[in-house]
Design a protein around this motif. Structure first.
Motif: not given
Length: 148
Positions: A10-15, A19-26, A61-62, A67-73
């Motif tokens: 199941s593709g839903k069973e992923g994380r 850099d070690g921080e879980e991106m729960a909003y993937i 990645a979608t 957050t504004s993380r990627f815009a800030r990068i």
């Protein structure tokens, strides 16, 4: 060998970890390796041969827009010239499949672009697609090749 429907993953069973921080909003992730090949013409053959000369790693990645993380990068690159590289690790772990866990680590990930603004009156949840390149990878944990 006996394959059963329950063995599918199941593709839903992923994380996903950045850099070690879980991106729960993937929402989704795809990473690909493409071999680079040169054409080799061989005397006496009508078909062109191919020699692998390298490889290139790309992906997308979608994320749900939370957050504004990627815009800030991207802002930090444009304003300050900072162009960070990251490590991504994708983990598949569908316990019901009986296939085990797969971990794929992407090294030297660099994001190509990011949406800096977006509105959509018809969207229930805003998303942002972030294409990237990577320079190396490893598979420290693999799914089982055998079926029982």
């Amino acid at each position: 060998m006996s394959f059963h429907a329950k063995n599918t993953i199941s593709g839903k069973e992923g994380r996903l970890f950045l850099d070690g921080e879980e991106m729960a909003y993937i929402k989704s992730l795809e990473a690909n390796i493409e071999k680079q090949k040169s054409e080799v013409n061989i005397m006496g053959r009508r078909m062109t041969g191919h020699k692998t000369t390298g490889a290139s790693g790309t992906g997308t990645a979608t994320f749900y827009k939370v957050t504004s993380r990627f815009a800030r990068i991207m802002l930090n690159y444009v304003k300050k010239g900072e162009d960070p590289y990251f490590t991504l690790q994708a983990v598949l772990d569908d316990k019901s499949s009986g296939r085990g866990t797969e971990r794929v680590t992407l090294f030297d990930v660099n994001f190509d672009s990011a949406k800096i603004a977006g509105l959509d009156v018809d969207s229930e949840a805003l998303e942002e697609e972030v294409p990237f390149t990577f320079e190396d990878f490893d598979i420290p944990e693999s799914l089982s090749d055998s079926f029982s």
